[in-house]
Design a protein around this motif. Structure first.
Motif, PDB file in Angstrom:
ATOM      1  N   LEU A 165       0.863  -1.100   0.305  1.00  0.00           N
ATOM      2  CA  LEU A 165       0.266   0.106   0.091  1.00  0.00           C
ATOM      3  C   LEU A 165       0.868   1.120   0.033  1.00  0.00           C
ATOM      4  O   LEU A 165       1.757   1.695   0.876  1.00  0.00           O
ATOM      5  N   GLY A 213      -0.254   4.993   3.632  1.00  0.00           N
ATOM      6  CA  GLY A 213      -0.621   3.626   3.304  1.00  0.00           C
ATOM      7  C   GLY A 213      -0.273   2.684   4.470  1.00  0.00           C
ATOM      8  O   GLY A 213      -1.327   1.819   4.764  1.00  0.00           O
ATOM      9  N   GLN A 246      -4.635   3.227  -4.485  1.00  0.00           N
ATOM     10  CA  GLN A 246      -5.617   3.438  -3.486  1.00  0.00           C
ATOM     11  C   GLN A 246      -6.514   4.585  -4.188  1.00  0.00           C
ATOM     12  O   GLN A 246      -6.164   5.419  -5.273  1.00  0.00           O
ATOM     13  N   TYR A 264     -10.187   3.861   3.476  1.00  0.00           N
ATOM     14  CA  TYR A 264      -9.003   3.167   3.003  1.00  0.00           C
ATOM     15  C   TYR A 264      -8.885   1.802   3.465  1.00  0.00           C
ATOM     16  O   TYR A 264      -8.405   0.858   2.790  1.00  0.00           O
TER      17      TYR A 264
END
Length: 268
Positions: free
Chosen positions: A31, A100, A59, A76
């Motif tokens: 991520l 992330g 994302q 998220y």
């Protein structure tokens, strides 16, 4: 290594892009942070192959993933959980950078069945003042298009950015105009940065899987005292500090970074 063409998957009613670096190894979810995209993990994927297969998500609001917000931690986390369930993966290690990584450790806390280990690159349990003096990079008014890549670089660097390379990883040629454009909207990045400023101690302390916390010596976002407190308060966590590095350890010291990730994952 050659970066594979992105795959696309619909999650929670939104079309997401992801880069699956493939191979026979055990899967790892990656991520990125603000302004990034999944393909940034190509060097790490090459370093971990063939033992690990890196799957990197673009994302929401980033890369080739469509749509905008809302940009909240809840969203998220829900996106990442939906991806792992869609791909029928989990528990898997999650390697993540910056914002992330907040999503990664929150994912581990809220969905422990999906996460087996964490690599948290240069972000804290608190991402706002007073721990972080300047938590938001003001990109309002940034250029989003230029006639070529170097002009786009120059325009971004004229805003006080010493080296725009990280941001240009999220730029592509615009087929309609022939110029180069950023894949993110500055207004979206402002909204996301502001939403992701906060105290996330509950999520950091909410999981017990093995965790490696990485800190760059010159990082403006993870002060040393805060990093040591994070390790002291969370069991099964160790700290690796990288001399001479800033916030983007994977760019500043790519080989030591990859070796540290590989060594950690081989032990979990």
């Amino acid at each position: 290594m050659t970066v594979p063409s992105p795959d696309f998957v619909t999650l929670r009613g939104r079309r997401f892009a992801l880069t699956d670096f493939g191979g026979p190894g055990d899967p790892v979810l990656a991520l990125h942070g603000h302004f990034g995209r999944g393909r940034m993990y190509a060097p790490l994927a090459a370093a971990l192959a063939p033992e690990r297969r890196v799957i990197a998500l673009d994302q929401r609001g980033h890369g080739l993933t469509g749509g905008g917000g809302p940009f909240t931690l809840d969203e998220y986390v829900a996106d990442a959980a939906a991806l792992l369930r869609e791909l029928r993966l989990g528990p898997v290690p999650v390697v993540a950078h910056s914002t992330g990584a907040v999503g990664a450790y929150a994912l581990a806390a809220r969905h422990p069945d999906l996460v087996s280990a964490l690599v948290v690159e240069d972000i804290g349990a608190v991402t706002d003042r007073p721990v972080v003096s300047h938590p938001v990079l003001d990109v309002s008014g940034w250029p989003t298009w230029a006639v070529d890549r170097e002009k786009l670089r120059a325009d971004i660097e004229s805003r006080g950015i010493p080296d725009a390379s990280y941001f240009l990883d999220s730029a592509e040629r615009d087929p309609q105009t022939g110029g180069w454009r950023l894949l993110f909207e500055p207004s979206h990045m402002m909204a996301s940065q502001q939403a992701m400023c906060g105290d996330f101690w509950d999520d950091w302390l909410g999981s017990s899987c093995p965790a490696l916390l990485m800190r760059g010596e010159h990082s403006p976002l993870l002060p040393p005292d805060h990093a040591h407190e994070m390790v002291a308060r969370r069991p099964n966590t160790r700290l690796r500090e990288f001399a001479g590095c800033g916030h983007w350890i994977h760019d500043d010291a790519p080989r030591p970074y990859a070796r540290a990730v590989r060594s950690f994952l081989s032990a979990v």
